[in-house]
Structure formats: structure tokens, C-alpha cells
Design a protein around this motif. Sequence first.
Motif, PDB file in Angstrom:
ATOM      1  N   VAL A   9       0.835  -1.210   0.000  1.00  0.00           N
ATOM      2  CA  VAL A   9       0.000   0.000   0.000  1.00  0.00           C
ATOM      3  C   VAL A   9       0.867   1.256   0.000  1.00  0.00           C
ATOM      4  N   THR A  12       2.530   1.683  -3.450  1.00  0.00           N
ATOM      5  CA  THR A  12       1.530   2.102  -4.441  1.00  0.00           C
ATOM      6  C   THR A  12       1.171   3.571  -4.258  1.00  0.00           C
ATOM      7  N   ALA A  13       0.970   3.998  -3.010  1.00  0.00           N
ATOM      8  CA  ALA A  13       0.632   5.402  -2.737  1.00  0.00           C
ATOM      9  C   ALA A  13       1.767   6.324  -3.158  1.00  0.00           C
ATOM     10  N   ARG A  16       1.855   6.847  -6.971  1.00  0.00           N
ATOM     11  CA  ARG A  16       0.755   7.638  -7.544  1.00  0.00           C
ATOM     12  C   ARG A  16       1.003   9.141  -7.467  1.00  0.00           C
ATOM     13  N   VAL A  71       0.671   9.153   6.208  1.00  0.00           N
ATOM     14  CA  VAL A  71      -0.622   9.407   5.572  1.00  0.00           C
ATOM     15  C   VAL A  71      -0.683  10.832   5.031  1.00  0.00           C
ATOM     16  N   LEU A  76      -3.106  10.608   1.469  1.00  0.00           N
ATOM     17  CA  LEU A  76      -4.069   9.521   1.371  1.00  0.00           C
ATOM     18  C   LEU A  76      -5.472   9.981   1.737  1.00  0.00           C
ATOM     19  N   SER A  77      -6.451   9.347   1.125  1.00  0.00           N
ATOM     20  CA  SER A  77      -7.851   9.616   1.452  1.00  0.00           C
ATOM     21  C   SER A  77      -8.158   9.017   2.826  1.00  0.00           C
ATOM     22  N   ALA A  79     -10.302   6.716   3.542  1.00  0.00           N
ATOM     23  CA  ALA A  79     -10.406   5.256   3.434  1.00  0.00           C
ATOM     24  C   ALA A  79      -9.018   4.613   3.393  1.00  0.00           C
ATOM     25  N   ASP A  80      -8.107   5.209   2.622  1.00  0.00           N
ATOM     26  CA  ASP A  80      -6.745   4.678   2.559  1.00  0.00           C
ATOM     27  C   ASP A  80      -6.019   4.868   3.886  1.00  0.00           C
ATOM     28  N   ARG A  81      -6.274   5.984   4.562  1.00  0.00           N
ATOM     29  CA  ARG A  81      -5.678   6.206   5.890  1.00  0.00           C
ATOM     30  C   ARG A  81      -6.113   5.109   6.846  1.00  0.00           C
ATOM     31  N   LEU A  83      -7.108   2.133   6.116  1.00  0.00           N
ATOM     32  CA  LEU A  83      -6.481   0.877   5.695  1.00  0.00           C
ATOM     33  C   LEU A  83      -5.047   0.792   6.206  1.00  0.00           C
ATOM     34  N   VAL A  84      -4.283   1.872   6.054  1.00  0.00           N
ATOM     35  CA  VAL A  84      -2.888   1.885   6.514  1.00  0.00           C
ATOM     36  C   VAL A  84      -2.826   1.628   8.019  1.00  0.00           C
TER      37      VAL A  84
END
Length: 187
Positions: A9, A12-13, A16, A71, A76-77, A79-81, A83-84
Motif C-alpha cells: 500500500v 503504491t501510494a 501515484r 498518511v 491519502l484519502s 479510506a486509505d488512511r 487501511l494503513v
Amino acid sequence: MDRAELATVLKTARSRLRPADVGLAAGFRRQVPGLRREEVAHLAGLSVDYIVRLEQGRGPKPSDQVLGALVRALRLSDADRDLVFRLAGSEPPPAGGISMLVRPSVLRLLDRVPDLPAVVLSAKSDVLAWNPLAAALFGDFSRLPPAQRNLLWQRFLGVGADGVRTAEDSGVGAAPSGGGGGDPPPQ
């Protein structure tokens, strides 16, 4: 903690984001898409070695402060926050919340600066902790309910702990109206 998935993750972040997205110059000879590890480390306030270990799935469990810095650096959004944080084995912070917790290490630091006034503020200027010299200078914050211990609120509404006031605040030393400053009144 799922180190392998967390590493994926984070990589990938990082891939991007472009340097221009975070206010950095692109530079020449970029070998990877997105940000370099050095750039993420700089933005997050971490060492490059720590970023490498996280992206390789090794190293200790990152603290909530480290996760928060990553984050923010990776933009990160929510949702991604979340997840992390979950992949790192931590509970995600509430969305839109400002931490009002003062760590014991910060309180110990306040105790170690007895000759300087020191105040710990939240991100919204709430007074969270203070040392005795700050109480002597700014007033005793403990006399106020916690909801009123906000420096901005006190300043603009003119309420709060009795502390140091400027001459303008108290009217002391102000020129009398109708006078010309320091000149004696005409006779």
C-alpha cells in the motif's frame, strides 16, 4: 500487523504522487514513477532507512504518529488512511478529530523547563498543559472549565484567565482623549 500488505500500500501510494503534487521540483533522471523514498522521508519527517524498511516489510510496528505522518505525506484519502492504520495493527483516528491527549513525555518536558513559561496547545489553540511559570504569566488555566481554555476564544471574547495584559488592553498609559499626546493642556 500485515507487513507485506502495508508495504504494498505504501509503495503504491508513493508511486501515484508526482513531485509537483506535493510542491517539490521534479528534477532530472527520475527512475521511478511518483515520489522517491527520500522525498517521502523528507515530507513525513522520517529517515530514508525507515521508509525503506517499511516498504520492504521489515522493521518494528510503526507508531500512530509515524503512520499519521506517512498518511499526510502521501496525501491519502480517509479510506486509505484507515487501511494503513489497520494494516499496521492500529485503530484509525476518528475523521476530523483533533487529538487532545498530552503524552507523558511532553508533561515531563514541561517539568524540565522551570525557568521558561511553556504551554502545550492543541491544533485549535486549546490549552492542554502548562507549567507554573506559564500560569504566573498568563493566569491560572485550571480556574477555567476545559471548554474555555482556548487562547483564541479568550483573546477575541475578552474572557479567561487573568494574565498579562498590554497597556492597550488595560487602558494604562493611554493618551487622554482630546490631548495632543505628551503636551500639557492649554491654559
